[in-house]
Design an enzyme around this catalytic site. Structure first.
Site, PDB file in Angstrom:
ATOM      1  CG  HIS A 216      -1.824  -1.141   1.354  1.00  0.00           C
ATOM      2  ND1 HIS A 216      -2.276  -1.635   2.559  1.00  0.00           N
ATOM      3  CD2 HIS A 216      -2.394  -1.913   0.396  1.00  0.00           C
ATOM      4  CE1 HIS A 216      -3.094  -2.650   2.341  1.00  0.00           C
ATOM      5  NE2 HIS A 216      -3.172  -2.852   1.036  1.00  0.00           N
TER       6      HIS A 216
ATOM      7  CG  MET B 171      -3.976  -0.383  10.773  1.00  0.00           C
ATOM      8  SD  MET B 171      -3.641  -0.903  12.464  1.00  0.00           S
ATOM      9  CE  MET B 171      -5.216  -0.566  13.216  1.00  0.00           C
TER      10      MET B 171
END
Length: 376
Positions: free
Chosen positions: A215, A308
């Site tokens: 990401h 996360m």
């Protein structure tokens, strides 16, 4: 009823008053976050930190009196704070941002875009998610209380990009799956840039072909790939539509687009596709892993690294159910244990290993799997 939960406190350091105001509005509107203070340069930021230490700091690189990279180095050496770089340089894919990550920043986001409602909404999501992820980041030797619990929002699954196989169809595909060269699929988020560097630097040119979703912002993935290509024996590049997956080559999904594994005969290629955010991300690990489960199955190895949220957990489980060998990074070596933890809890990981062992697991898989499913 009043919400008494402690919010994640954010310090914003940027010389632009309009950027400070926009970031303050975005962060302040999230129920899990609050703006502790803003600062126009590092010297003002230091005074704010002396009064109260933030949970997370958003830091620009181009600042007056002291550049952000120098300030980051001082913060990390004296009083480590989770830092998210928020810079216009992210849109240019600047090499400086790679240096910031190597210096200890946990994430990079582009400055908020207000071109259209969609871009502004995506900027809001990325900025708030980065703040929450950074609050969970660990630094070796630094102990801090756990961050407050966060609201859980609904999010799209990989169904939005790739339809799931029915149980009967999946079983049929597994039964008919011919052996091919092994392929490695890796997903990572917060803390992943340095984790990937550690893994890829150790690989030999004969290692299996690798596809990665990390990401990160659009265009920055190209700079990330170029930097890794300069220090690794394997070839590392930002993936382009139709690229062939082959031994000694690493393909990294471009920011803001999904990457899907495709198979023709015994050869794998990647398709780069648009589409909505999946698990709040584009590119999404779940999208890559689902495609691998459907076209590679027992010929693939899936690895989920630090990050996360839960992107990749469902996909890794699908890979394991399709016969893939699956790994998750352990808690001690993860900067943020969210993604690996979710995968482990779902039973998606056949094995949990420290980051230092991931490269050797890849090399061993490439030498011994022999496309027989014996490592599942």
């Amino acid at each position: 009823m009043t919400d008494t939960r402690r919010k994640i406190r954010v310090l914003i350091v940027d010389d632009s008053a309009s950027v400070r105001m926009t970031l303050s509005e975005i962060i302040g509107a999230d129920p899990d976050l609050e703006v502790m203070a803003t600062a126009a340069d590092p010297y003002v930021a230091v005074e704010r930190i002396r009064q109260e230490v933030p949970d997370v700091m958003f830091l620009d690189i181009e600042l007056p009196r002291m550049d952000g990279l120098t300030f980051l180095g001082k913060i990390m050496s004296q009083r480590p704070i989770p830092v998210v770089i928020c810079s216009s340089l992210a849109e240019a894919g600047s090499e400086t941002l790679m240096q910031a990550l190597e210096a200890g920043a946990v994430d990079v986001v582009a400055k908020p875009r207000v071109d259209t409602t969609q871009f502004l909404q995506e900027s809001r999501m990325r900025i708030c998610d980065a703040a929450k992820a950074a609050a969970h980041a660990k630094f070796r030797g630094v102990h801090k209380p756990p961050p407050p619990a966060m609201n859980i929002e609904a999010k799209l699954t990989a169904d939005a990009i790739i339809p799931p196989h029915s149980d009967a169809r999946a079983a049929s595909v597994r039964a008919k799956q011919p052996d091919t060269d092994p392929i490695i699929c890796i997903g990572a988020s917060t803390g992943g840039t340095e984790a990937l560097r550690e893994v890829l630097e150790k690989l030999s040119i004969s290692s299996p072909g690798i596809v990665i979703v990390q990401h990160m912002p659009e265009k920055f993935t190209n700079a990330f790939a170029r930097r890794l290509n300069g220090i690794c024996a394997v070839e590392v590049r930002e993936a382009a539509d139709g690229d062939v997956v082959q031994a000694g080559r690493v393909l990294i999904a471009p920011g803001n687009q999904h990457m899907v594994l495709h198979r023709t005969g015994s050869r794998y290629t990647v398709n780069i596709v648009d589409g909505p955010h999946v698990a709040r991300h584009r590119p999404s690990v779940d999208v890559l892993f689902r495609s691998a489960s459907q076209v590679a199955g027992r010929n693939a190895m899936g690895i989920i690294l630090t990050g996360m949220g839960d992107d990749g957990a469902r996909g890794l489980l699908e890979m394991r159910q399709a016969g893939s060998y699956t790994l998750a990074q352990d808690e001690d070596s993860s900067v943020v244990f969210g993604m690996p933890k979710e995968a482990i809890q779902r039973g998606a990981a056949a094995k949990v290993v420290p980051l230092a062992r991931v490269a050797s697991e890849i090399e061993t898989y490439g030498r011994t799997a022999l496309r027989t499913g014996t490592m599942t």
